[in-house]
Write an enzyme that holds these catalytic residues in place. Structure first.
Site, PDB file in Angstrom:
ATOM      1  N   GLU A 140      13.123-127.374 101.854  1.00 35.20           N
ATOM      2  CA  GLU A 140      12.348-128.280 101.016  1.00 35.20           C
ATOM      3  C   GLU A 140      13.221-129.451 100.590  1.00 35.20           C
ATOM      4  OE1 GLU A 140      10.249-129.148  96.821  1.00 35.20           O
ATOM      5  OE2 GLU A 140      12.086-128.002  97.013  1.00 35.20           O
ATOM      6  N   ARG A 184      23.183-132.577  93.698  1.00 39.13           N
ATOM      7  CA  ARG A 184      23.581-131.258  94.219  1.00 39.13           C
ATOM      8  C   ARG A 184      24.423-130.425  93.266  1.00 39.13           C
ATOM      9  NH1 ARG A 184      24.208-134.321  99.754  1.00 39.13           N
ATOM     10  NH2 ARG A 184      22.350-133.606 100.828  1.00 39.13           N
ATOM     11  N   ASP A 198      13.877-123.338  98.980  1.00 38.88           N
ATOM     12  CA  ASP A 198      13.475-124.152  97.836  1.00 38.88           C
ATOM     13  C   ASP A 198      14.626-125.066  97.409  1.00 38.88           C
ATOM     14  OD1 ASP A 198      11.559-124.482  95.429  1.00 38.88           O
ATOM     15  OD2 ASP A 198      13.463-124.019  94.452  1.00 38.88           O
ATOM     16  N   ASN A 215      19.166-122.098  95.031  1.00 41.89           N
ATOM     17  CA  ASN A 215      19.932-123.193  94.429  1.00 41.89           C
ATOM     18  C   ASN A 215      20.335-122.883  92.993  1.00 41.89           C
ATOM     19  OD1 ASN A 215      20.832-126.090  94.008  1.00 41.89           O
ATOM     20  ND2 ASN A 215      19.103-125.995  92.559  1.00 41.89           N
ATOM     21  N   ARG A 250       1.407-126.269 108.113  1.00 44.11           N
ATOM     22  CA  ARG A 250       1.178-125.267 107.069  1.00 44.11           C
ATOM     23  C   ARG A 250      -0.097-125.645 106.324  1.00 44.11           C
ATOM     24  NH1 ARG A 250       5.650-125.160 102.602  1.00 44.11           N
ATOM     25  NH2 ARG A 250       4.640-127.125 102.086  1.00 44.11           N
TER      26      ARG A 250
HETATM   27  C1  QV4 Z   1      12.888-128.081  80.631  1.00 49.38           C
HETATM   28  C2  QV4 Z   1      13.404-129.495  80.515  1.00 49.38           C
HETATM   29  C3  QV4 Z   1      14.877-129.546  80.805  1.00 49.38           C
HETATM   30  C4  QV4 Z   1      15.610-128.538  79.914  1.00 49.38           C
HETATM   31  C5  QV4 Z   1      15.040-127.161  80.163  1.00 49.38           C
HETATM   32  C6  QV4 Z   1      15.712-126.126  79.263  1.00 49.38           C
HETATM   33  O1  QV4 Z   1      12.708-130.345  81.432  1.00 49.38           O
HETATM   34  O2  QV4 Z   1      15.367-130.854  80.548  1.00 49.38           O
HETATM   35  O3  QV4 Z   1      16.975-128.527  80.221  1.00 49.38           O
HETATM   36  O4  QV4 Z   1      13.625-127.149  79.907  1.00 49.38           O
HETATM   37  O5  QV4 Z   1      15.668-124.871  79.868  1.00 49.38           O
HETATM   38  C7  QV4 Z   1      10.161-125.635  84.428  1.00 49.38           C
HETATM   39  C8  QV4 Z   1       9.588-126.622  83.437  1.00 49.38           C
HETATM   40  C9  QV4 Z   1      10.665-127.612  82.996  1.00 49.38           C
HETATM   41  C10 QV4 Z   1      11.840-126.832  82.406  1.00 49.38           C
HETATM   42  C11 QV4 Z   1      12.359-125.909  83.500  1.00 49.38           C
HETATM   43  C12 QV4 Z   1      13.519-125.054  83.027  1.00 49.38           C
HETATM   44  O6  QV4 Z   1       8.503-127.307  84.023  1.00 49.38           O
HETATM   45  O7  QV4 Z   1      10.129-128.485  82.024  1.00 49.38           O
HETATM   46  O8  QV4 Z   1      12.867-127.736  82.035  1.00 49.38           O
HETATM   47  O9  QV4 Z   1      11.293-125.015  83.925  1.00 49.38           O
HETATM   48  O10 QV4 Z   1      13.124-124.229  81.997  1.00 49.38           O
HETATM   49  C13 QV4 Z   1       8.952-125.550  89.544  1.00 49.38           C
HETATM   50  C14 QV4 Z   1       8.230-126.541  88.655  1.00 49.38           C
HETATM   51  C15 QV4 Z   1       9.110-127.026  87.522  1.00 49.38           C
HETATM   52  C16 QV4 Z   1       9.679-125.830  86.773  1.00 49.38           C
HETATM   53  C17 QV4 Z   1      10.493-125.031  87.763  1.00 49.38           C
HETATM   54  C18 QV4 Z   1      11.176-123.820  87.149  1.00 49.38           C
HETATM   55  O11 QV4 Z   1       7.789-127.628  89.430  1.00 49.38           O
HETATM   56  O12 QV4 Z   1       8.324-127.809  86.624  1.00 49.38           O
HETATM   57  O13 QV4 Z   1      10.478-126.267  85.694  1.00 49.38           O
HETATM   58  O14 QV4 Z   1       9.601-124.548  88.793  1.00 49.38           O
HETATM   59  O15 QV4 Z   1      10.251-122.990  86.569  1.00 49.38           O
HETATM   60  C19 QV4 Z   1      12.080-132.200  92.678  1.00 49.38           C
HETATM   61  C20 QV4 Z   1      12.957-131.309  93.548  1.00 49.38           C
HETATM   62  C21 QV4 Z   1      12.173-130.257  94.293  1.00 49.38           C
HETATM   63  C22 QV4 Z   1      11.207-129.503  93.373  1.00 49.38           C
HETATM   64  C23 QV4 Z   1      10.342-130.520  92.666  1.00 49.38           C
HETATM   65  C24 QV4 Z   1       9.383-129.870  91.694  1.00 49.38           C
HETATM   66  O16 QV4 Z   1      13.718-132.077  94.465  1.00 49.38           O
HETATM   67  O17 QV4 Z   1      13.087-129.353  94.869  1.00 49.38           O
HETATM   68  O18 QV4 Z   1      11.140-131.443  91.945  1.00 49.38           O
HETATM   69  N1  QV4 Z   1      10.432-128.513  94.088  1.00 49.38           N
HETATM   70  C25 QV4 Z   1      10.838-127.080  94.143  1.00 49.38           C
HETATM   71  C26 QV4 Z   1       9.659-126.145  94.004  1.00 49.38           C
HETATM   72  C27 QV4 Z   1       9.111-126.227  92.600  1.00 49.38           C
HETATM   73  C28 QV4 Z   1      10.142-125.690  91.631  1.00 49.38           C
HETATM   74  C29 QV4 Z   1      11.510-126.009  92.011  1.00 49.38           C
HETATM   75  C30 QV4 Z   1      11.848-126.705  93.154  1.00 49.38           C
HETATM   76  C31 QV4 Z   1      12.593-125.413  91.218  1.00 49.38           C
HETATM   77  O19 QV4 Z   1       8.687-126.426  94.984  1.00 49.38           O
HETATM   78  O20 QV4 Z   1       7.909-125.499  92.458  1.00 49.38           O
HETATM   79  O21 QV4 Z   1       9.903-126.244  90.328  1.00 49.38           O
HETATM   80  O22 QV4 Z   1      12.785-124.109  91.787  1.00 49.38           O
HETATM   81  O23 QV4 Z   1      11.371-133.122  93.485  1.00 49.38           O
HETATM   82 CA    CA Z   2      22.637-127.436  93.292  1.00 51.71          CA
END
Ligand code: QV4
Ligand code: CA
Length: 506
Positions: free
Chosen positions: A248, A173, A212, A115, A352
């Site tokens: 997911e 999206r 993801d 994504n 799982r």
């Molecule tokens: C921060 C600020 C933003 C800012 C950004 C600047 O919040 O406002 O713009 O910095 O760069 C991490 C940090 C987060 C940070 C982001 C980008 O926690 O604070 O933003 O990085 O730097 C995992 C973690 C997230 C992490 C992300 C990327 O959970 O905390 O973000 O990895 O490292 C929703 C979705 C679902 C998602 C779920 C967590 O619908 O799809 O939230 N689940 C999947 C994965 C999850 C992963 C992601 C998606 C993203 O299972 O592990 O997020 O790939 O419900």
């Molecule tokens: Ca998207």
């Protein structure tokens, strides 16, 4: 003409719901943050002999190195390229893992982040796990390559550029999920790069993909990509086998996006499952185990043959994602084992099992300030008693969980039968004439004689112990010629449930 027929065939043949596990193996385990060498060893020494069907692995593609905080687990959700090198290992180690696991019939399911790329604040340079250069600010990822043309910046209409309202599907999206640079997946070029990445994994021998953040991708874009995927490698899989796809999508109800938009492509994560089962086992909101009689679609879940189910995942075990505080984890081991036991005994969904690393949980104002921590050790050590060391929890090696994975294999295909409950938190059910489980989550003893549906004999409870050779290390249960058996479970038992099946008959 030939090519056209082939394209039509690929398009129509979308059996991407089938997990592709070997016959008789019905669950996968998420070995969260394990390295490839340890996974290969685990396939050979533990997962294959104990009937596990496969492993969900952490993202294998190059990611940004986050140093503040220091190397969080979540940096792996911030791609820099599709090169196969991460802290879990390099491409050679990845190939070796896939080959060794496949050779013992335990298949690999890749967590794929398609994504987005890294966060918008990720900076520039070469602080990435293979040393590829990138520039988050100018949207430049030369190792793919992607440029600013390949992102959704122009399409997102929120002031911040991020998702601000989950009630608006366009935002969800086309805008950035927590600042992660959002790919323009409607572009043929981007679809091609993603498909090339997945097809490379297929050619190496993987069996399927977790997609993801699927909620943040248009179902039509996902379909266009999965339609380009090759069949699985015929070295290990029958010709024409489609990759297993599970998406997911967190849908607890009440948002603009619903899981059923994704059924055309493959299975979908059922997040209601762990949230509601956790609530019932914790006895919150007046819930009782006896209400689980119509567990599954009867609780408003998606159709069983579309569902990927789990008690907790790597997000909601630490307060990320969704599900809330009802989610059971290894931190609540006694309740957790009951939850996993119930899930593995129940026919709903494809299951799982979670396998975690521990961390020093520290809840401040309702939030775990250590939720970012990665594993404290890069490799898994195995203790003399078969448990794991170095902070690796290895729930999948807990006797009760390992034995319930076998239970599910033994009862595969059998109907849900012989439900019994006491109107409170003592419940039981069988799986045809192959297995039976009974749980006591009340604050008093259970002593009841019920119909198990099993053939007469003496059975070994696979929760308090297990069958070893011709002896039983746990409770023994006598089943009469009419299938009935007396069960006694103290509410103080270490594990207040009993499970028996025909492969554990003495
Ligand atoms: C921060 C600020 C933003 C800012 C950004 C600047 O919040 O406002 O713009 O910095 O760069 C991490 C940090 C987060 C940070 C982001 C980008 O926690 O604070 O933003 O990085 O730097 C995992 C973690 C997230 C992490 C992300 C990327 O959970 O905390 O973000 O990895 O490292 C929703 C979705 C679902 C998602 C779920 C967590 O619908 O799809 O939230 N689940 C999947 C994965 C999850 C992963 C992601 C998606 C993203 O299972 O592990 O997020 O790939 O419900
Ligand atoms: Ca998207």
């Amino acid at each position: 003409m030939k090519l056209l027929l082939l394209l039509v065939a690929v398009g129509l043949c979308s059996a991407q719901y089938n997990p592709n596990t070997k016959a008789g193996r019905t669950s996968i385990v998420h070995l969260f943050e394990w390295n490839w060498g340890d996974i290969a060893a685990e396939c050979e020494r533990y997962l294959a002999p104990n009937g596990f069907g496969g492993v969900q692995i952490s993202p294998p593609n190059e990611n940004i190195i986050v140093t503040n905080p220091n190397r969080p687990w979540y940096e792996r959700y911030q791609p820099v390229s599709y090169k196969l090198c991460t802290r879990s290992g390099n491409e050679q180690q990845f190939r070796d893992m896939v080959t060794r696991c496949n050779n013992v019939g335990v298949y690999i399911y890749v967590d794929t982040i398609i994504n987005h790329m890294c966060g918008s604040g990720g900076g520039s340079g070469t602080h990435s796990t293979c040393g590829s250069s990138f520039n988050a600010g100018s949207r430049d990822f030369p190792a793919v390559p992607y440029s600013s043309l390949d992102f959704n910046d122009g399409k997102c209409r929120t002031g911040s550029g991020e998702i601000e309202n989950y009630g608006d599907a366009n935002q969800v999206r086309n805008c950035q999920l927590v600042g992660l640079l959002d790919l323009a997946l409607e572009k043929d070029y981007v679809r091609g790069k993603v498909a090339d990445y997945l097809n490379n994994l297929i050619s190496i021998g993987v069996a399927g993909f977790r997609l993801d953040a699927a909620k943040h991708m248009w179902p039509g874009d996902i379909k266009a990509i999965t339609d380009r995927l090759a069949n699985l490698n015929t070295k290990w899989f029958p010709g024409g086998t489609r990759p297993f796809i599970f998406q997911e999508v967190i849908d607890l109800g009440g948002e603009s996006i619903s899981v059923n938009e994704y059924f055309g492509v493959g299975r979908v994560t059922e997040f209601k499952y762990g949230a509601k089962l956790g609530t019932a086992i914790r006895k919150w909101n007046g819930e009782k185990l006896s209400y689980l009689k119509n567990w599954g679609e009867g609780w408003g879940f998606m159709p069983s043959n579309r569902a990927l189910v789990f008690i907790d995942n790597h997000d909601n075990q630490r307060g990320h994602g969704a599900g809330g505080s009802s989610i059971l984890t290894f931190f609540d081991a006694r309740l957790y084992k009951m939850g996993v036991g119930f899930m593995l005994a129940h026919p709903y969904g494809f299951t799982r099992v979670m396998s975690s690393f521990s961390w020093p949980r520290n809840i401040v104002n309702g939030r775990d300030v250590n939720d970012w921590m990665g594993p404290s050790s890069s490799s898994v050590s195995i203790n003399g008693d078969g448990t794991c060391g170095n902070g690796w929890v290895c729930e999948h090696r807990w006797r009760q969980i390992k034995n319930m994975v076998s239970f599910r294999n033994v009862v595969d295909g059998q109907a849900f039968t012989n439900w019994w409950d006491n109107g409170s938190n003592q419940v039981a059910f069988g799986r045809g004439n192959r297995g039976f489980i009974i749980l006591n989550n009340d604050d008093w003893n259970l002593d009841v004689t019920v119909n198990t549906g099993l053939p007469a004999g003496t059975y070994c409870d696979v929760i308090s112990g297990q069958k070893e050779g011709s002896r039983c290390t746990g409770k023994q249960i006598g089943v009469g010629s009419d299938g009935s058996a007396r069960f006694q479970i103290s509410n103080n038992d270490e594990d207040p449930f009993v499970a028996i099946h025909v492969d554990a008959r003495l």
